[in-house]
Design a protein around this motif. Structure first.
Motif, PDB file in Angstrom:
ATOM      1  N   UNK A   1       0.827  -1.202   0.000  1.00 33.89           N
ATOM      2  CA  UNK A   1       0.000   0.000   0.000  1.00 33.89           C
ATOM      3  C   UNK A   1       0.862   1.254   0.000  1.00 33.89           C
ATOM      4  N   UNK A   2       1.988   1.211   0.718  1.00 34.80           N
ATOM      5  CA  UNK A   2       2.882   2.369   0.772  1.00 34.80           C
ATOM      6  C   UNK A   2       3.426   2.717  -0.599  1.00 34.80           C
ATOM      7  N   UNK A   3       3.714   1.698  -1.394  1.00 33.46           N
ATOM      8  CA  UNK A   3       4.255   1.953  -2.730  1.00 33.46           C
ATOM      9  C   UNK A   3       3.258   2.685  -3.623  1.00 33.46           C
ATOM     10  N   UNK A   4       1.972   2.641  -3.245  1.00 33.31           N
ATOM     11  CA  UNK A   4       0.942   3.343  -4.016  1.00 33.31           C
ATOM     12  C   UNK A   4       0.543   4.672  -3.363  1.00 33.31           C
ATOM     13  N   UNK A   5       1.295   5.074  -2.334  1.00 36.74           N
ATOM     14  CA  UNK A   5       0.950   6.301  -1.604  1.00 36.74           C
ATOM     15  C   UNK A   5       1.020   7.516  -2.525  1.00 36.74           C
ATOM     16  N   UNK A   6       0.049   8.427  -2.409  1.00 38.95           N
ATOM     17  CA  UNK A   6       0.084   9.648  -3.216  1.00 38.95           C
ATOM     18  C   UNK A   6       1.134  10.650  -2.729  1.00 38.95           C
ATOM     19  N   UNK A   7       1.692  10.414  -1.536  1.00 41.61           N
ATOM     20  CA  UNK A   7       2.704  11.334  -1.022  1.00 41.61           C
ATOM     21  C   UNK A   7       3.972  11.247  -1.870  1.00 41.61           C
ATOM     22  N   UNK A   8       4.451  12.387  -2.315  1.00 41.67           N
ATOM     23  CA  UNK A   8       5.682  12.423  -3.100  1.00 41.67           C
ATOM     24  C   UNK A   8       6.855  12.779  -2.197  1.00 41.67           C
ATOM     25  N   UNK A   9       7.898  12.022  -2.319  1.00 34.46           N
ATOM     26  CA  UNK A   9       9.160  12.287  -1.623  1.00 34.46           C
ATOM     27  C   UNK A   9       9.002  12.558  -0.130  1.00 34.46           C
ATOM     28  N   UNK A  10       8.540  11.565   0.641  1.00 35.50           N
ATOM     29  CA  UNK A  10       8.509  11.765   2.096  1.00 35.50           C
ATOM     30  C   UNK A  10       9.911  11.993   2.623  1.00 35.50           C
ATOM     31  N   UNK A  11      10.026  12.870   3.597  1.00 38.98           N
ATOM     32  CA  UNK A  11      11.333  13.108   4.205  1.00 38.98           C
ATOM     33  C   UNK A  11      11.689  11.998   5.177  1.00 38.98           C
ATOM     34  N   UNK A  12      10.665  11.367   5.740  1.00 35.15           N
ATOM     35  CA  UNK A  12      10.880  10.342   6.756  1.00 35.15           C
ATOM     36  C   UNK A  12       9.860   9.232   6.585  1.00 35.15           C
ATOM     37  N   UNK A  13      10.328   7.995   6.694  1.00 36.87           N
ATOM     38  CA  UNK A  13       9.440   6.836   6.660  1.00 36.87           C
ATOM     39  C   UNK A  13       9.568   6.107   7.993  1.00 36.87           C
ATOM     40  N   UNK A  14       8.450   6.015   8.714  1.00 39.49           N
ATOM     41  CA  UNK A  14       8.396   5.245   9.957  1.00 39.49           C
ATOM     42  C   UNK A  14       7.831   3.878   9.609  1.00 39.49           C
ATOM     43  N   UNK A  15       8.628   2.849   9.816  1.00 36.71           N
ATOM     44  CA  UNK A  15       8.314   1.527   9.280  1.00 36.71           C
ATOM     45  C   UNK A  15       8.298   0.472  10.377  1.00 36.71           C
ATOM     46  N   UNK A  16       7.175  -0.236  10.489  1.00 38.18           N
ATOM     47  CA  UNK A  16       7.079  -1.343  11.436  1.00 38.18           C
ATOM     48  C   UNK A  16       7.719  -2.584  10.812  1.00 38.18           C
TER      49      UNK A  16
END
Length: 207
Positions: A40-55
């Motif tokens: 689902x994250x790979x389809x996120x509309x957010x462009x170029x997040x500065x930070x990814x918090x990942x479980x």
């Protein structure tokens, strides 16, 4: 300073909601996108997040396997593993694969915000708390502090069993079990059964 744009990847909706509220309260003008899985994250509309918090524990591809995927799609993003599973091998693998920090979900909100603030400011971050980075051989050293019977008691404690039930399992009196429990807490340098379980898993004493 990095722009306040964060992608939160965690399969627990309630946790995502709570963390989003914490982040919004602590970071001005924050933009947050959520995803329940890496797919689902790979389809996120957010462009170029500065930070990814990942479980780590996700449906489908897990967080450790997905760090490379995240870095490939957003090479400039800082990746922080945020997980309740702080086993030494997970911390080590996360850092080896490109995560800049590893934060336990058990940490208070201000700790999470402090790590994020340091990353946004471009400051060096201690990649994981020293309590998570267990030196090789510490599990063996910890085991040497426990007798075989205390190790059995510890294992049953970590399963959430009461002293009375542990006594039945091991054919011991409740008072004897209580003594073993106190010895285990002392050996692990903790003050409660929950802390003992956390310490035991961190040191690889129980699965």
């Amino acid at each position: 300073m990095l722009p306040p744009r964060i992608l939160l990847i965690d399969d627990h909706a309630l946790f995502r909601c709570g963390l989003r509220m914490v982040l919004a309260a602590g970071i001005a003008d924050l933009e947050v996108a959520e995803a329940a899985s890496l797919e689902e994250a790979m389809r996120s509309p957010m462009e170029s997040p500065a930070l990814v918090l990942l479980d780590i524990q996700l449906h489908g591809l897990n967080g450790l396997e997905g760090i490379a995927l995240v870095k490939r799609k957003w090479p400039e993003a800082a990746v922080v593993i945020l997980s309740s599973d702080v086993a030494h091998q997970n911390v080590r693998l996360a850092l080896e694969r490109g995560a800049l920090a590893f934060v336990s979900k058990a940490e208070p909100a201000d700790k999470i915000l402090a790590v994020i603030d340091q990353l946004r400011r471009g400051l060096p971050v201690v990649p994981a708390s020293s309590s998570m980075l267990v030196p090789a051989g510490e599990a063996d050293a910890s085991r040497q502090l426990l007798t075989p019977r205390q190790s059995e008691v510890l294992d049953l404690m970590c399963q959430g069993l009461s002293n009375k039930v542990i006594g039945r399992r091991l054919n011991l009196s409740e008072n004897t079990v209580r003594g073993h429990v106190q010895a285990v807490l002392a050996a692990l340098q903790v003050s409660s059964r929950s802390e003992a379980g956390f310490a035991a898993r961190r040191r690889g004493l129980v699965s």
